[in-house]
Design a protein around this motif. Structure first.
Motif, PDB file in Angstrom:
ATOM      1  N   ALA A 199       0.809  -1.217   0.000  1.00 52.67           N
ATOM      2  CA  ALA A 199       0.000   0.000   0.000  1.00 52.67           C
ATOM      3  C   ALA A 199       0.842   1.267   0.000  1.00 52.67           C
ATOM      4  N   THR A 200       2.066   1.205   0.514  1.00 52.12           N
ATOM      5  CA  THR A 200       2.821   2.448   0.690  1.00 52.12           C
ATOM      6  C   THR A 200       4.045   2.582  -0.217  1.00 52.12           C
ATOM      7  N   SER A 201       4.371   1.563  -1.001  1.00 49.82           N
ATOM      8  CA  SER A 201       5.386   1.729  -2.039  1.00 49.82           C
ATOM      9  C   SER A 201       4.765   2.521  -3.186  1.00 49.82           C
ATOM     10  N   TYR A 202       5.573   2.901  -4.165  1.00 42.73           N
ATOM     11  CA  TYR A 202       5.026   3.661  -5.300  1.00 42.73           C
ATOM     12  C   TYR A 202       3.914   2.863  -5.984  1.00 42.73           C
ATOM     13  N   GLU A 203       4.216   1.593  -6.284  1.00 40.51           N
ATOM     14  CA  GLU A 203       3.225   0.742  -6.943  1.00 40.51           C
ATOM     15  C   GLU A 203       2.042   0.484  -6.009  1.00 40.51           C
ATOM     16  N   GLY A 204       2.349   0.370  -4.726  1.00 37.63           N
ATOM     17  CA  GLY A 204       1.294   0.135  -3.761  1.00 37.63           C
ATOM     18  C   GLY A 204       0.312   1.292  -3.663  1.00 37.63           C
ATOM     19  N   ARG A 205       0.835   2.507  -3.796  1.00 37.06           N
ATOM     20  CA  ARG A 205      -0.052   3.662  -3.752  1.00 37.06           C
ATOM     21  C   ARG A 205      -0.982   3.707  -4.958  1.00 37.06           C
ATOM     22  N   GLU A 206      -0.535   3.165  -6.084  1.00 37.33           N
ATOM     23  CA  GLU A 206      -1.410   3.077  -7.255  1.00 37.33           C
ATOM     24  C   GLU A 206      -2.615   2.185  -6.932  1.00 37.33           C
ATOM     25  N   LYS A 207      -2.338   1.063  -6.268  1.00 31.77           N
ATOM     26  CA  LYS A 207      -3.409   0.137  -5.873  1.00 31.77           C
ATOM     27  C   LYS A 207      -4.270   0.753  -4.776  1.00 31.77           C
ATOM     28  N   LEU A 208      -3.623   1.391  -3.800  1.00 37.97           N
ATOM     29  CA  LEU A 208      -4.346   2.019  -2.703  1.00 37.97           C
ATOM     30  C   LEU A 208      -5.321   3.073  -3.217  1.00 37.97           C
ATOM     31  N   ALA A 209      -4.889   3.831  -4.212  1.00 42.86           N
ATOM     32  CA  ALA A 209      -5.742   4.888  -4.767  1.00 42.86           C
ATOM     33  C   ALA A 209      -7.064   4.306  -5.268  1.00 42.86           C
ATOM     34  N   ARG A 210      -6.966   3.188  -5.966  1.00 33.44           N
ATOM     35  CA  ARG A 210      -8.184   2.574  -6.490  1.00 33.44           C
ATOM     36  C   ARG A 210      -9.073   2.052  -5.363  1.00 33.44           C
ATOM     37  N   GLN A 211      -8.443   1.580  -4.290  1.00 34.15           N
ATOM     38  CA  GLN A 211      -9.205   1.048  -3.167  1.00 34.15           C
ATOM     39  C   GLN A 211      -9.962   2.139  -2.407  1.00 34.15           C
ATOM     40  N   ILE A 212      -9.381   3.318  -2.346  1.00 36.14           N
ATOM     41  CA  ILE A 212      -9.997   4.373  -1.531  1.00 36.14           C
ATOM     42  C   ILE A 212     -10.767   5.395  -2.359  1.00 36.14           C
ATOM     43  N   GLY A 213     -10.784   5.222  -3.692  1.00 39.80           N
ATOM     44  CA  GLY A 213     -11.622   6.054  -4.534  1.00 39.80           C
ATOM     45  C   GLY A 213     -11.027   7.368  -4.975  1.00 39.80           C
ATOM     46  N   ILE A 214      -9.716   7.359  -5.303  1.00 40.71           N
ATOM     47  CA  ILE A 214      -9.056   8.559  -5.792  1.00 40.71           C
ATOM     48  C   ILE A 214      -8.204   8.188  -7.005  1.00 40.71           C
ATOM     49  N   GLU A 215      -8.027   9.119  -7.925  1.00 40.50           N
ATOM     50  CA  GLU A 215      -7.163   8.854  -9.078  1.00 40.50           C
ATOM     51  C   GLU A 215      -5.731   8.646  -8.588  1.00 40.50           C
ATOM     52  N   PRO A 216      -5.044   7.623  -9.088  1.00 40.46           N
ATOM     53  CA  PRO A 216      -3.674   7.366  -8.641  1.00 40.46           C
ATOM     54  C   PRO A 216      -2.755   8.579  -8.748  1.00 40.46           C
ATOM     55  N   SER A 217      -2.868   9.337  -9.828  1.00 43.16           N
ATOM     56  CA  SER A 217      -1.993  10.497  -9.996  1.00 43.16           C
ATOM     57  C   SER A 217      -2.209  11.531  -8.895  1.00 43.16           C
TER      58      SER A 217
END
Length: 199
Positions: free
Chosen positions: A18-36
């Motif tokens: 969830a907190t690596s760069y790639e993890g934040r991309e996944k986290l964004a989708r889980q919490i309802g925000i655009e990854p960028s």
């Protein structure tokens, strides 16, 4: 003479989905925000949260309110904690090294995350001391954090090997005369230790 080995934690001893760069991309989708947007929010505040100037609650509370996210603070915190995965191969290596060397950790991490991870993975079993950027108020690759390490451990550059998965942190350590290893996986690290006659 080699006396101690100093390890980064995230990306070496454990990983977070969830907190690596790639993890934040996944986290964004889980919490309802655009990854960028999540990446931008993180990098704008990264230094402050890593050195303890912003709390986890403050960081995610602001994220939720700024972007009006349909998720609670506790739900985000639970996602992050559930995403942590220990590297079992590295724990085996640490257990062997502990019989011959002092082991320390020097990590860039959020205060609340590192406290949870230390307990979750029983990291004090392996390390004599765990130094976190959020506790110190400094973060790698700032040379001052390595000097802080020397002061706290009563060691100098020639006494230690430093292991980190980020090349900029490895380069900073090497510039101070610390023999360092750029970590990619446990197998390569073990081969390197054998070549260095430390295993």
């Amino acid at each position: 003479m080699l006396k101690a080995i100093v390890f980064d934690l995230g990306g070496v001893i454990f990983s977070s989905n969830a907190t690596s760069y790639e993890g934040r991309e996944k986290l964004a989708r889980q919490i309802g925000i655009e990854p960028s947007k999540l990446q931008e929010f993180w990098f704008e505040r990264r230094e402050q949260i890593i050195i303890g100037k912003i709390s986890e609650d403050g960081f995610f509370g602001e994220l939720i309110s700024t972007h009006q996210l349909p998720i609670s603070l506790q739900e985000i915190k639970d996602i992050i904690r559930d995403s942590d995965v220990i590297n079992q191969e590295m724990l085996t290596i640490l257990a062997g090294l502990k019989n011959h060397f002092q082991l320390f950790a020097l990590t860039n991490d959020v205060k609340e995350w590192i406290e949870y991870r230390i307990n979750k993975f029983n990291l004090k079993k392996y390390f004599e001391m765990i130094l976190s950027s959020s506790e110190i108020g400094l973060a790698k690759p700032d040379p001052k954090i390595y000097n802080y390490l020397f002061q706290k451990t009563d060691l100098n550059a020639k006494d230690i090997i430093f292991v980190d998965d980020r090349i900029e942190n490895v380069n900073a350590a090497e510039s101070l005369g610390i023999k360092s290893f750029h970590f990619t996986n446990a197998k390569e690290f073990k081969i390197w230790l054998e070549k260095e006659n430390t295993l």
